[in-house]
Design a protein around this motif. Structure first.
Motif: not given
Length: 154
Positions: A3, A53, A55, A57-60
């Protein structure tokens, strides 16, 4: 999981606001237009794709692909990665003969800060997308004998 980005501790307030503005300015489309060129497909997301989602976000980005004759799930797309990784348990499940491995002696650095040596390199044809909006590419994978929640990193 690897990450990086705005989730780092100590991010300045101004930078967080700028990032939030950038994320909220993404325009989503409700339909996917026909592709002009099959070999260079566009990736579009609809309102439905963004429904769950939160916001910012830093989802994979985790996708499914076809590699060789196998449908492979839990594929991590990692733009910052300098190598395509195929984990050895996945390699074994695909029943690819070890004779197809080309030896390599270059260590990988970044797996928990340690150096990891690959078992070799294999080239596989992968298919991403669904017909008629799909692309086929030959991808060179480093085979790594480590445990992971993913089958491969592209």
């Amino acid at each position: 999981m690897i990450v990086e980005g705005t989730a780092l501790v100590g991010l300045l307030k101004k930078a967080r606001k700028t990032y939030l503005r950038m994320v909220q300015n993404i325009q989503l489309t409700g339909s996917v237009h026909k592709m002009a060129r099959i070999d260079n497909p566009l990736i579009r997301f609809s309102e439905e794709d963004a429904r769950r989602l939160h916001h910012p976000h830093d989802d994979a980005l985790v996708v499914s692909i076809q590699a060789g004759d196998y449908n492979m799930h839990r594929v991590l797309v990692k733009n910052g990665s300098s190598a395509n990784i195929l984990y050895y348990p996945t390699f074994q499940q695909m029943r690819i003969g070890r004779e197809r491995l080309v030896p390599t002696n270059t260590p990988l650095i970044g797996f928990g800060g340690t150096r990891v040596f690959s078992l070799g390199v294999v080239i596989l044809a992968i298919i991403v997308g669904d017909y008629p909006q799909q692309i086929t590419k030959n991808v060179t994978f480093l085979i790594v004998d480590c445990s992971s929640a993913y089958n491969t990193i592209i």
